[in-house]
Every structure is written in C-alpha cells, then in structure tokens.
Design an enzyme around this catalytic site. Sequence first.
Site, PDB file in Angstrom:
ATOM      1  NE  ARG A  38       7.825   0.046  16.248  1.00 46.14           N
ATOM      2  CZ  ARG A  38       7.522   1.153  15.578  1.00 46.14           C
ATOM      3  NH1 ARG A  38       7.590   1.176  14.274  1.00 46.14           N
ATOM      4  NH2 ARG A  38       7.161   2.237  16.217  1.00 46.14           N
TER       5      ARG A  38
ATOM      6  NE  ARG B  82      -2.505   3.508  12.155  1.00 49.41           N
ATOM      7  CZ  ARG B  82      -1.640   2.534  12.419  1.00 49.41           C
ATOM      8  NH1 ARG B  82      -0.383   2.796  12.642  1.00 49.41           N
ATOM      9  NH2 ARG B  82      -2.053   1.282  12.473  1.00 49.41           N
TER      10      ARG B  82
ATOM     11  CD  GLU C 176      -0.847   8.232   8.028  1.00 50.49           C
ATOM     12  OE1 GLU C 176      -1.160   7.453   8.952  1.00 50.49           O
ATOM     13  OE2 GLU C 176       0.188   8.913   8.039  1.00 50.49           O
TER      14      GLU C 176
ATOM     15  NE  ARG D 136       2.689   6.171  16.060  1.00 49.38           N
ATOM     16  CZ  ARG D 136       3.675   5.976  15.197  1.00 49.38           C
ATOM     17  NH1 ARG D 136       3.466   6.155  13.917  1.00 49.38           N
ATOM     18  NH2 ARG D 136       4.864   5.610  15.592  1.00 49.38           N
TER      19      ARG D 136
ATOM     20  CE  LYS E 176       5.795   4.673   6.817  1.00 51.02           C
ATOM     21  NZ  LYS E 176       5.442   5.974   7.332  1.00 51.02           N
TER      22      LYS E 176
ATOM     23  CG  PHE F 105      -4.299   1.607   6.540  1.00 56.18           C
ATOM     24  CD1 PHE F 105      -4.140   0.911   7.709  1.00 56.18           C
ATOM     25  CD2 PHE F 105      -3.945   2.950   6.497  1.00 56.18           C
ATOM     26  CE1 PHE F 105      -3.635   1.521   8.839  1.00 56.18           C
ATOM     27  CE2 PHE F 105      -3.435   3.574   7.623  1.00 56.18           C
ATOM     28  CZ  PHE F 105      -3.282   2.859   8.800  1.00 56.18           C
TER      29      PHE F 105
ATOM     30  CD  GLU G 117      -2.713  -1.166   2.539  1.00 60.01           C
ATOM     31  OE1 GLU G 117      -3.616  -1.995   2.602  1.00 60.01           O
ATOM     32  OE2 GLU G 117      -2.359  -0.464   3.504  1.00 60.01           O
TER      33      GLU G 117
ATOM     34  CE  LYS H  95       9.116   2.258  10.108  1.00 54.87           C
ATOM     35  NZ  LYS H  95       8.738   3.031  11.270  1.00 54.87           N
TER      36      LYS H  95
HETATM   37  P1  AMP Z   1       6.401   5.270  10.882  1.00 51.73           P
HETATM   38  O1  AMP Z   1       5.688   6.471  11.365  1.00 51.73           O
HETATM   39  O2  AMP Z   1       7.547   5.579   9.942  1.00 51.73           O
HETATM   40  O3  AMP Z   1       6.755   4.284  11.966  1.00 51.73           O
HETATM   41  O4  AMP Z   1       5.352   4.490   9.932  1.00 51.73           O
HETATM   42  C1  AMP Z   1       4.146   3.980  10.398  1.00 51.73           C
HETATM   43  C2  AMP Z   1       3.009   4.954  10.124  1.00 51.73           C
HETATM   44  O5  AMP Z   1       2.732   5.048   8.722  1.00 51.73           O
HETATM   45  C3  AMP Z   1       1.691   4.474  10.679  1.00 51.73           C
HETATM   46  O6  AMP Z   1       1.581   4.759  12.059  1.00 51.73           O
HETATM   47  C4  AMP Z   1       0.676   5.248   9.854  1.00 51.73           C
HETATM   48  O7  AMP Z   1       0.400   6.477  10.504  1.00 51.73           O
HETATM   49  C5  AMP Z   1       1.406   5.542   8.554  1.00 51.73           C
HETATM   50  N1  AMP Z   1       0.783   4.920   7.360  1.00 51.73           N
HETATM   51  C6  AMP Z   1       0.646   5.569   6.179  1.00 51.73           C
HETATM   52  N2  AMP Z   1       0.073   4.789   5.261  1.00 51.73           N
HETATM   53  C7  AMP Z   1      -0.191   3.586   5.849  1.00 51.73           C
HETATM   54  C8  AMP Z   1      -0.775   2.359   5.405  1.00 51.73           C
HETATM   55  N3  AMP Z   1      -1.197   2.181   4.159  1.00 51.73           N
HETATM   56  N4  AMP Z   1      -0.871   1.347   6.320  1.00 51.73           N
HETATM   57  C9  AMP Z   1      -0.427   1.509   7.595  1.00 51.73           C
HETATM   58  N5  AMP Z   1       0.129   2.639   8.072  1.00 51.73           N
HETATM   59  C10 AMP Z   1       0.264   3.680   7.206  1.00 51.73           C
END
Ligand code: AMP
Length: 572
Positions: free
Chosen positions: A424, A261, A307, A277, A256, A348, A254, A430
């Site tokens: 996690r 969130r 998101e 979040r 990102k 999502f 998907e 990611k």
């Molecule tokens: P990070 O903030 O780098 O740890 O990445 C995780 C965050 O990406 C999640 O907490 C979401 O807020 C965001 N996110 C964006 N797009 C998506 C998606 N398609 N699925 C899950 N999380 C997503």
Amino acid sequence: MQYQKLCEVYEELEKNPSRLKKTEILAEFLKSIKNEKHHEIVYLLQGRVWPDYEEKEFGISTQLTIKALARATGKQEEEIVKKWKKLGDIGEVAAEISKTKSQHTLFSTKLTTYKVLENLQALPGLVGKGTIDKKIGLIAELLSCSSHIEAKYITRTLMNDLRVGVGSGTLRDAIVWACFDKEDKEAFQKVQSAYDKVTDFALVFNKAIKGKHELDKIELSPGQPLKVMLAPKAESIKDAFERAGNEKGEIAIEYKYDGFRMLINKDEKGEIKIFTRRLDEVTKQFPDVVKYIREHIKADTFIIDSEAVGYNKKTKRYTSFQHISQRIKRKYDIAKLAEELPIEINVFDILYYNGKSMIQEPFEKRTALIHKIIKNNKFHIQTAHQLITSDEKKAEEFYKQALKDGQEGIMIKKLESPYQPGTRVGNWLKFKPVANELDLVIVGAEYGTGKRAGWLSSFDVACSDEDGKFLDIGKVSTGVKEKSEEGTSYEELTQILKPLITSETGKKVKIKPKIVITVDFQEIQGSPSYNSGFALRFPRFTALRTDRSVHDIATIDEVKKLHNKEVLKRTY
Ligand code: AMP
C-alpha cells in the site's frame, strides 16, 4: 528437531513483549535451523502448519481438543472442562494436566517437529465415517508423548491461537537478520517482495539462506494465490495529482467499483482459478465468471486483477458489495444464485501474460495490454472505466460521474508504476466521499438476554497495529438484524462466531480474530477504556466482509488520522 526446543523458543517469545527482542530471538532460532532439511518449522513459528495462502483448517473445536486431552492423559472430560472454565486458555489447561499424566504415558519417545507437522497436517484430509475418532487419535498421539509445555503449544496451535506475538512483519525482519545484515534495506525489500509473490515464509527463508539472487528468482505463477496491491487514501483530487502525477502532470483515474476483488488466473493447462483478496479460492462459486473469461480474454496464460460488481437484473443499476456478498460463500444452488445476483467483472490490471511476469512493466503498458486482449461486454466483463488526464476539472467530473453511476469513488494510479503485490505504497491512491467507516475484526462478544437470549448480541471490535496485534476500539450491537430476511442477523453472526470461541466467562466470550465487519460511527474519541486508546461513538454494523481477512482491517494509524481530522474540524 526436537519439538521441545521449538517450545522453548515459544516461551521466550511469549515472555518478551518487545518487538525488537522477539525479532532477535527468532533470528537466532532461524540461524540454528538453516541446515535443517525441511524449513516447514517456519510455519510452526507462525502457529501454522501450512503456508499462509493455504486455506485448509484443522476443523478442531475446543470440545474435540478436550476429548483428545482426556484420551491422552487418562483424565475425565468433566475435570478438564472445569479447569478450562477456570483458566480460560485451553493451552494452559493442557500444560497443567500434562504435568500429572497417568503412569502409562511416562515411557514415551521424544516428540519431533516433523511428527507434530505430520499429524496436524493430516487432520483436514480425514473424511467419512469415523473421522472424529481418527482426528482425536492423531491429536492424542501427540499429547500422550508430550511434556507440559509441548502440550500447551500443540493445543494452542490446534486452536489457531499460539499467543507468542509473531506477526508477519516480525518474521520477515527475523529472516533478514538471520540471512543478511540488519541494516541491509535492499534485503528487507527483497524478502518482503518474495513473500508477497508466494505468501510462503518457509519458501522465502529457504531462498534467503542461499542469497538475494535466489530471492530474485521467485516469480509469479498462475494458479497460485498472491497478495494484491492496495491503495492508501488521497486527501483530495488535487492531492492525488501532486502525489501520482508524472512529468506531464498526468494520472490514470478509474472508477472505484463497490464490489469485491477477484484475482483471476489461467495456467498452462488452461485451468481457470479465481482468488479473493484474502487468498480464498472461489472458482466453484463463480461459473459465470469462468465462462466470461473463456469467451472474452485472448491469452494462453494470465493473472488479471479485477473487481466483481453486482447489478440489478431489471433496473440494470449497480448494487453494493453487501448485496452480492453471499455469492462468495455459497456452496449449493450456485447457478441459481448466479442468475439472481449477476455480477460484472471490471478488469483493471494484468500481472502475468503468456508465460511472462508483467509486474515490473509500467501501469500504462499493462493497461494497454488488457485493452488489447479483453473483448468488452457490458454486464459480463469489461476493462475498468478509465481516464488519463492532467486536467483537474476533468478528473473532478469523472469522480462525480463515478458516484452518479453508483460506484464508491475513484482510484488514481501512477502511469509509470510497477504492480507491487501486497503493498500500500502510494502508486495507487483511492478517493471517495468522507465516510466515518472502518473495517474491523471481531475479537469478543456477549450473549444477549430476552428475545436475543442464546445469540451473541454485542460484538467487541478491534483494529491492528503495524505488526498485526489487535487493539480494541469499541462494542457494536446496532445494525445487526433480528431477522435474516432483513440482512445479516444475530443468529447468522452467532453461527459464524461460535466455532471461533476460545474462552467463556459468564455471558462474555473471547473470539479468535477472523471475522471482519464494516462499522460506521459518528466520531472517534480518545478513550482509556480500550487498549487502542480510542473508542467509536455510536458504532453501527453495516456489512459482513466475507472477502476480507484480518490483514485488511483498519490500522491504528488510520484510526489516529481519522481522529486527528475530527479534532481539526472541531478546532476550525
Ligand atoms: P478499500 O477497500 O477502500 O481499501 O479500496 C481498495 C479496493 O477497491 C480494492 O481492494 C479493490 O477491491 C477495489 N477497487 C474497485 N475498483 C478498483 C480499481 N479500478 N482499481 C483497483 N481497485 C479497485
């Protein structure tokens, strides 16, 4: 229970830095309170008086605590301030002056945990005329009948700074040790999973006492905040296929999205509630989202994960999180701001649907369900852009397109995986372009000089270890703006941080770790100057993360990994 007994436990915890020893002390204490009627004492062990999901704040500054101490002990405020400047910890000050309380307080009743909870829980509810006086009254009532160690911990609890080193990991382990066998891996998993659904350790303890079957009964309920599922990093797209591919080698990919969130709930009464979040409720700030939800989702009850991403009204290009972050905290002119900074919801996942929890269902099925119940409407609400494939080339193209469309990268999801709140674990991954960037928490700061006099202008930042202990990693000053029109300014940060100051020495202040910022840097070096063992080279502030809490900051493991990567890069 006598509050004094709990304070003795705090003292033991404070004396013993080892996590194992702390777990033992806590487990013994928990065993001793199994038969108590109320298990809210568990909140006090965390230095709180409510469950973790509760956003309420005492709203008590150090100044107010000093006034309450003066009223309770008969001492002069000036004398207390002087001691505070010398000792640095208002808890120690409270303890010291309580040893020499005036005569009239000697005939006091013994303080109970119930009374402490009652008075502290009442603080946020006080509003209107005479609030300050009433608040001081409630605190002074406790302090005037407390022993010196009781005074110390009441004050520290008020300052949200208990300093006994009990993180949520230690408390979870202690609950297992108190109710099950230390070696029972399933019990750890069940206690953790129950906590992730309800974010309430008192409730989890209460169920754990009755057995695993009671923990299993803890279910999601729309309208209650819960911890979201998170994703570790994939090293490459190939690595993502290896770690998340099913028997046919397929994964879901998907976009990102670069936003924040939103966990969106609709309960049986049809009420919509939106949580970030960090479990803050933000429904009022997003009337546009509430409208989209009502118009485009066909279901009686649900919890969906999504998101929110900003876009430019004119160019229709997506913008970064930074651009829309002010929408989270805004309390006035909300409709106008929603007009100016519109957002699109990208859904999502779905965790709860028409009275049933969906988290045990495979991701593939949950995805199919959101496609069924959501009517896509670009720039309002839609299901996240997704590709299911076993073809690495197609995945690569999808990734490039995500970047071209102004998003951060991609998320990779195991098709058969359940939704695991708060974890996690690698069912999601990611992947984004390598960036030297970390989310860190501000733990201290220094007042500036010259044109920055009166403002905090240099910020000490920290990552955390696995038990939530903060480890310093650097000082950040660049990147923050002089003028608020240009972005987050020194003045704005100073205003946010000032109420969180816990001690002051000269120009330096210690700050309660609460404010999360994104910091980019050139590299990470090993360094004896900081207790993390690392230092950021050329750190620069890039964003104030109002949507994140201290639980979201970088861990020392991430820091080590980034450091090792750099060392490797230099070696080859
Ligand atoms: P990070 O903030 O780098 O740890 O990445 C995780 C965050 O990406 C999640 O907490 C979401 O807020 C965001 N996110 C964006 N797009 C998506 C998606 N398609 N699925 C899950 N999380 C997503």
